[in-house]
Design an enzyme around this catalytic site. Structure first.
Site, PDB file in Angstrom:
ATOM      1  N   ASP A 111       0.696  -1.268  -0.197  1.00 28.99           N
ATOM      2  CA  ASP A 111       0.258   0.142   0.198  1.00 28.99           C
ATOM      3  C   ASP A 111       1.327   1.425   0.004  1.00 28.99           C
ATOM      4  O   ASP A 111       2.222   1.006   0.412  1.00 28.99           O
ATOM      5  CB  ASP A 111      -0.529  -0.126   1.319  1.00 28.99           C
ATOM      6  CG  ASP A 111      -1.537  -1.617   1.329  1.00 28.99           C
ATOM      7  OD1 ASP A 111      -2.047  -1.529   0.264  1.00 28.99           O
ATOM      8  OD2 ASP A 111      -2.466  -1.287   2.535  1.00 28.99           O
TER       9      ASP A 111
HETATM   10  N1  URA Z   1      -0.960  -6.030   4.182  1.00 26.53           N
HETATM   11  C1  URA Z   1      -1.323  -4.436   3.880  1.00 26.53           C
HETATM   12  O1  URA Z   1      -2.625  -4.373   4.691  1.00 26.53           O
HETATM   13  N2  URA Z   1      -1.565  -3.762   3.341  1.00 26.53           N
HETATM   14  C2  URA Z   1       0.376  -4.134   2.691  1.00 26.53           C
HETATM   15  O2  URA Z   1       0.901  -2.995   2.170  1.00 26.53           O
HETATM   16  C3  URA Z   1       0.408  -5.242   2.996  1.00 26.53           C
HETATM   17  C4  URA Z   1       0.009  -5.972   3.442  1.00 26.53           C
END
Ligand code: URA
Length: 241
Positions: A111
């Site tokens: 993310d």
């Molecule tokens: N899980 C998440 O919620 N976000 C990420 O970036 C990676 C794993």
């Protein structure tokens, strides 16, 4: 292989641009200038210079990036700069034999607000292997949660929680509190926003998320946010599930 072809294969531009770089004296091999675009070199173990920067010849490239916060793992980001802007142009331009895409690609996505270990490569089979649910490559995350994480929440994360897109529970392969009060969570799947949704499912909230390890490969401690490095053959072995 001809030096012009070598430069082209390594992402230095079209064959015409590569010939220009050579003829204009920007290219060296073993410290000597090469101005003949048709000069042949053995590619195995070859190192060459372009504009004073040295590069290893690599048939496929594998690298790790310490992803900073506020960057997107997309080539067409919507709100933040793309992680691909952190890489030198040849890595973004490497031609793919018969492929529609160009350059290296992230192995899965993090993310925009997640930091830490991200792998990139132009090896499509490697990406497929690493992302395949059958391979169960463990990924380790350091979670800063809004509320203190209690034993009950840890037990639920290990037993499995149901997320909204799948009736089958997803469970953490490992879950422990670290000395600095964070939670270390190990997952062997890669569902969309999986850590955030699992933490929300036990009544807490992710404030910050950092990936520290994939398989047996740790993010190098000397790699500052935004920096990258090549993976060694030892690193690739550490990624074998
Ligand atoms: N899980 C998440 O919620 N976000 C990420 O970036 C990676 C794993």
């Amino acid at each position: 292989m001809q030096i012009q072809e070598i430069l082209f294969s390594q992402g230095f531009g079209t064959r015409r641009i590569c010939a220009g770089l050579i003829q204009q004296g920007h290219v060296t091999v073993a410290g000597h200038g090469v101005t003949d675009a048709a000069a042949e070199f053995e590619t195995q173990g070859l190192r060459f210079g372009v504009g004073g920067v040295e590069w290893p010849y690599q048939e496929k490239v594998y690298l790790m990036l310490n992803k900073p916060a506020a960057t997107e793992c997309s080539r067409k980001p919507s709100a933040y700069p793309s992680i691909y802007t952190l890489l030198p142009a040849p890595l973004r331009q490497r031609p793919q034999k018969g492929g529609a895409t160009q350059g290296v690609q992230a192995v899965g996505r993090l993310d925009q607000d997640t930091t830490g270990l991200l792998l990139l490569t132009d090896d499509g089979q490697f990406i497929h292997r690493m992302n395949s649910p059958r391979h169960h490559v463990p990924k380790v995350y350091q979670v800063t949660a809004r509320h203190p994480v209690d034993e009950k929440q840890i037990a639920r994360l290990l037993e499995g929680v149901v997320l909204d897109d799948d009736p089958r529970p997803v469970r953490a392969a490992g879950c422990e509190r670290t000395a600095d009060g964070r939670l270390q969570l190990t997952l062997t799947e890669g569902k969309y926003h999986q850590v955030k949704r699992m933490i929300a499912a036990v009544g807490n909230r992710v404030e910050a998320l950092h990936r520290s390890r994939i398989g047996r490969l740790n993010l190098s401690p000397d790699l500052l946010p935004g920096q990258w490095r090549w993976l060694s053959t030892g690193d690739l072995t550490a990624l074998d599930a």
